[in-house]
Design a protein around this motif. Structure first.
Motif, PDB file in Angstrom:
ATOM      1  N   PRO A  11       0.783  -1.236   0.000  1.00 27.41           N
ATOM      2  CA  PRO A  11       0.000   0.000   0.000  1.00 27.41           C
ATOM      3  C   PRO A  11       0.813   1.285   0.000  1.00 27.41           C
ATOM      4  O   PRO A  11       0.269   2.356  -0.257  1.00 27.41           O
ATOM      5  N   ASN A  12       2.106   1.196   0.303  1.00 22.90           N
ATOM      6  CA  ASN A  12       2.889   2.407   0.494  1.00 22.90           C
ATOM      7  C   ASN A  12       4.358   2.054   0.368  1.00 22.90           C
ATOM      8  O   ASN A  12       4.802   1.048   0.922  1.00 22.90           O
ATOM      9  N   GLY A  13       5.106   2.866  -0.356  1.00 26.21           N
ATOM     10  CA  GLY A  13       6.529   2.586  -0.530  1.00 26.21           C
ATOM     11  C   GLY A  13       7.372   2.851   0.701  1.00 26.21           C
ATOM     12  O   GLY A  13       8.523   2.429   0.780  1.00 26.21           O
ATOM     13  N   HIS A  14       6.823   3.559   1.685  1.00 26.76           N
ATOM     14  CA  HIS A  14       7.503   3.820   2.960  1.00 26.76           C
ATOM     15  C   HIS A  14       6.404   4.175   3.949  1.00 26.76           C
ATOM     16  O   HIS A  14       5.969   5.322   4.012  1.00 26.76           O
ATOM     17  N   LEU A  15       5.935   3.190   4.676  1.00 26.21           N
ATOM     18  CA  LEU A  15       4.805   3.370   5.571  1.00 26.21           C
ATOM     19  C   LEU A  15       5.019   4.555   6.497  1.00 26.21           C
ATOM     20  O   LEU A  15       6.058   4.678   7.139  1.00 26.21           O
ATOM     21  N   GLY A  16       4.039   5.458   6.522  1.00 34.45           N
ATOM     22  CA  GLY A  16       4.085   6.582   7.439  1.00 34.45           C
ATOM     23  C   GLY A  16       4.836   7.796   6.950  1.00 34.45           C
ATOM     24  O   GLY A  16       4.703   8.878   7.524  1.00 34.45           O
ATOM     25  N   PRO A  19       0.890   9.786   4.187  1.00 27.44           N
ATOM     26  CA  PRO A  19      -0.220   8.850   4.373  1.00 27.44           C
ATOM     27  C   PRO A  19      -0.551   8.024   3.134  1.00 27.44           C
ATOM     28  O   PRO A  19      -0.532   8.524   2.008  1.00 27.44           O
ATOM     29  N   THR A  20      -0.870   6.748   3.353  1.00 29.34           N
ATOM     30  CA  THR A  20      -1.360   5.873   2.298  1.00 29.34           C
ATOM     31  C   THR A  20      -2.666   6.428   1.725  1.00 29.34           C
ATOM     32  O   THR A  20      -3.541   6.886   2.468  1.00 29.34           O
ATOM     33  N   LYS A  21      -2.793   6.388   0.402  1.00 31.78           N
ATOM     34  CA  LYS A  21      -4.025   6.828  -0.254  1.00 31.78           C
ATOM     35  C   LYS A  21      -5.108   5.764  -0.038  1.00 31.78           C
ATOM     36  O   LYS A  21      -4.940   4.607  -0.432  1.00 31.78           O
ATOM     37  N   GLU A  22      -6.205   6.163   0.558  1.00 32.12           N
ATOM     38  CA  GLU A  22      -7.202   5.189   1.011  1.00 32.12           C
ATOM     39  C   GLU A  22      -8.015   4.584  -0.132  1.00 32.12           C
ATOM     40  O   GLU A  22      -8.398   3.405  -0.073  1.00 32.12           O
ATOM     41  N   GLU A  23      -8.313   5.344  -1.179  1.00 30.95           N
ATOM     42  CA  GLU A  23      -9.161   4.808  -2.245  1.00 30.95           C
ATOM     43  C   GLU A  23      -8.551   3.562  -2.873  1.00 30.95           C
ATOM     44  O   GLU A  23      -9.208   2.503  -2.971  1.00 30.95           O
ATOM     45  N   TYR A  59       3.928  10.609  13.729  1.00 29.53           N
ATOM     46  CA  TYR A  59       3.270   9.513  14.447  1.00 29.53           C
ATOM     47  C   TYR A  59       1.872   9.263  13.878  1.00 29.53           C
ATOM     48  O   TYR A  59       1.474   8.108  13.672  1.00 29.53           O
ATOM     49  N   GLN A  60       1.107  10.326  13.626  1.00 28.44           N
ATOM     50  CA  GLN A  60      -0.266  10.165  13.160  1.00 28.44           C
ATOM     51  C   GLN A  60      -0.325   9.465  11.818  1.00 28.44           C
ATOM     52  O   GLN A  60      -1.238   8.675  11.550  1.00 28.44           O
ATOM     53  N   TRP A  61       0.646   9.741  10.940  1.00 29.16           N
ATOM     54  CA  TRP A  61       0.674   9.076   9.639  1.00 29.16           C
ATOM     55  C   TRP A  61       1.052   7.603   9.802  1.00 29.16           C
ATOM     56  O   TRP A  61       0.521   6.742   9.092  1.00 29.16           O
ATOM     57  N   GLN A  62       1.975   7.328  10.700  1.00 27.91           N
ATOM     58  CA  GLN A  62       2.346   5.937  10.949  1.00 27.91           C
ATOM     59  C   GLN A  62       1.145   5.153  11.475  1.00 27.91           C
ATOM     60  O   GLN A  62       0.854   4.041  11.019  1.00 27.91           O
ATOM     61  N   LYS A  63       0.444   5.739  12.436  1.00 28.87           N
ATOM     62  CA  LYS A  63      -0.733   5.074  12.993  1.00 28.87           C
ATOM     63  C   LYS A  63      -1.799   4.885  11.916  1.00 28.87           C
ATOM     64  O   LYS A  63      -2.438   3.828  11.833  1.00 28.87           O
ATOM     65  N   TYR A 219       3.173   8.863 -12.703  1.00 25.88           N
ATOM     66  CA  TYR A 219       3.785   8.893 -11.382  1.00 25.88           C
ATOM     67  C   TYR A 219       2.768   9.311 -10.325  1.00 25.88           C
ATOM     68  O   TYR A 219       1.996  10.259 -10.506  1.00 25.88           O
ATOM     69  N   GLY A 220       2.770   8.589  -9.222  1.00 24.03           N
ATOM     70  CA  GLY A 220       1.893   8.929  -8.098  1.00 24.03           C
ATOM     71  C   GLY A 220       2.276   8.080  -6.913  1.00 24.03           C
ATOM     72  O   GLY A 220       2.275   6.842  -6.990  1.00 24.03           O
ATOM     73  N   ALA A 221       2.623   8.721  -5.830  1.00 23.17           N
ATOM     74  CA  ALA A 221       3.110   7.993  -4.652  1.00 23.17           C
ATOM     75  C   ALA A 221       1.967   7.586  -3.743  1.00 23.17           C
ATOM     76  O   ALA A 221       0.872   8.140  -3.791  1.00 23.17           O
ATOM     77  N   LYS A 222       2.241   6.593  -2.891  1.00 25.12           N
ATOM     78  CA  LYS A 222       1.363   6.155  -1.805  1.00 25.12           C
ATOM     79  C   LYS A 222       0.077   5.500  -2.287  1.00 25.12           C
ATOM     80  O   LYS A 222      -0.910   5.439  -1.558  1.00 25.12           O
ATOM     81  N   GLU A 223       0.077   5.022  -3.517  1.00 20.96           N
ATOM     82  CA  GLU A 223      -1.051   4.252  -4.041  1.00 20.96           C
ATOM     83  C   GLU A 223      -0.716   2.761  -3.947  1.00 20.96           C
ATOM     84  O   GLU A 223       0.446   2.362  -4.030  1.00 20.96           O
TER      85      GLU A 223
END
Length: 460
Positions: A11-16, A19-23, A59-63, A219-223
């Motif tokens: 879901p993410n190339g580097h968690l936190g 933020p991961t894109k939710e859609e 922290y909030q993004w990691q959580k 290009y688009g990150a966090k997808e």
């Protein structure tokens, strides 16, 4: 019975990190993947995180990212794996993630599940002892072999895990795995190898999934992307509605960061991508075949990363608009350095000037065209043994840009350099002291693996 295929969502190339894109994540989750896996750290972030034993992500993004993965994986009752916890993968970062998982389990009243976690920290005394006993600890990226002096300069060190602690945790029945510092690829290759798939496909799967949607276009990150491994191939599919995994995007990602783009080294072997064949399987999917895995004979070699403190750091910012000063900015910087040296003749310090906008482009790059910027931004970094000295050196170095004595300047005419009157404190400065490989008989010997059950909390 061996599975015919395995599907892993990244879901993410580097968690936190952002933020991961939710859609696209929810689109991926709706397809019911077999594993939820994500890398959460890197040495790309520099040596400060490891040296200071801290996260560079909020922290909030990691959580947020852990919560998405945990709830989806627990709903499906499939494993979730996160490696290099908290950016640098130290013990404190692993403990942070384990605590977040426990808090989320309580908050969402999740049924009991097993969580495994391992530490990657390496005692520098141990490294010094290995050198003393005659072990050769080879340098990477043209570094010399590790010496006692290198170890003495090291504030903190971690071993970079391969697949071994992850496979062991899966063998122990873990539902959630939080890993210390790890190879990016291992987080994805481990479950594939655990499930019986060929190493050449498993490691390529890890290589293509580690940065998530960086292997897609546009290009688009966090997808989110999903990798599918069989006994014959690897397929990678973009989940975001606007993205596709194409031959160009997948091949480009697989090779972009290597000095030799066709080979990737791991703890126990080497992935040979020389003969990879890329096919457009469908509109959003590329199929990869032809990769090979070559085991390395002899002892396993584990990469060790070490960071040492250089000093405390402050940052100053200056802006220059006067054309004459801009034209002679190299001389201005030199005069500024000389004034600092004159003021602090016996002090151990580092002073660095980063010029943005010079010759019409950012930093110290070659000019794109022969023009002169109308304004420069200058970032001044001062490093010294104490915060007080670092602040004084940075302040002096920044203000001297304004006071530089250039020829042909009459009085204050034309000296339109404006500065921040106060410099800003920064994280202490660290440098990489260890980027080496340590031979070990047992690839698990450097990693402390733990497992426990998180019990359901009953609402009162």
């Amino acid at each position: 019975m061996t599975k015919e295929q395995l599907r892993i969502v990244s879901p993410n190339g580097h968690l936190g990190f952002a933020p991961t894109k939710e859609e696209s994540f929810h689109i991926a989750a709706a397809t019911k993947p077999d594993y939820y896996c994500c890398d959460s750290g890197s040495d790309d972030i520099g040596a400060a995180a490891l040296g200071a034993d801290r996260s560079v992500s909020m922290y909030q993004w990691q959580k947020h990212d852990l919560e998405l993965m945990l709830l989806a994986s627990r709903e499906q009752n499939v494993p979730m794996i996160v490696g290099s916890a908290g950016d640098c993968g130290t013990k404190s970062r692993v403990d942070l993630y384990v605590e977040i998982i426990k808090d989320l389990a309580k908050e969402h009243q999740l049924p009991p599940f097993k969580i495994a976690y391992f530490y990657s920290d390496v005692d520098t005394v141990y490294l010094a002892d290995r050198i003393k006993e005659g072990t050769r600890i080879e340098g990477l990226d043209n570094r010399e072999d590790l010496t006692k002096v290198d170890v003495e300069k090291t504030t903190r060190a971690v071993a970079v895990a391969g697949i071994h602690p992850y496979v062991k945790a899966l063998e122990m029945g873990a539902d959630v795995i939080i890993g210390g510092r790890s190879s990016d690829c291992a987080v994805f290759a481990a479950p594939a190898i655990f499930e019986g798939f060929p190493e050449e496909h498993a490691y390529y799967l890890g290589k293509v999934l580690e940065c998530a949607s960086f292997c897609a276009e546009p290009y688009g990150a966090k997808e989110s992307v999903i990798g599918t491994i069989t006994h014959n191939d690897v397929k990678v599919t973009a989940m975001a509605p606007h993205q596709k995994c194409t031959i160009a995007s997948v091949a480009g990602h697989a090779m972009y960061e290597r000095s030799n783009p066709y080979f990737e080294y791991f703890a126990g072997g080497m992935l040979d991508m020389t003969h990879c064949k890329y096919e457009q399987y469908d509109e959003k999917t590329t199929r990869i075949t032809g990769q090979k895995y070559i085991p390395i004979q002899g002892d396993t070699k584990i990469k060790i990363e070490g960071s040492g403190k250089v000093g405390e750091k402050y940052i100053g910012i200056a802006g220059v608009r006067d054309p004459y000063t801009i034209q002679h900015i190299d001389k201005v910087i030199q005069l500024s350095k000389e004034q600092v040296k004159e003021e602090f003749p016996t002090t151990n310090y580092h002073l660095n000037y980063r010029i943005f906008g010079k010759n019409g482009v950012m930093g110290e790059m070659e000019p794109i065209r022969d023009i002169q910027s109308h304004e420069l931004g200058i970032v001044v970094e001062g490093i010294a043994d104490t915060k007080e000295l670092a602040e004084a050196i940075t302040l002096m170095g920044t203000r001297q840009i304004f006071y530089a004595r250039l020829p042909e300047v009459k009085g204050t005419a034309g000296t339109a350099a404006f500065i921040v009157d106060e410099v800003l404190p920064s994280t202490a400065s660290y440098s990489w002291t260890i980027n080496h490989t340590l031979p070990v008989k047992d690839p698990m010997s450097l990693f402390e693996l733990n497992i426990e059950t998180i019990q359901e909390t009953i609402k009162v």
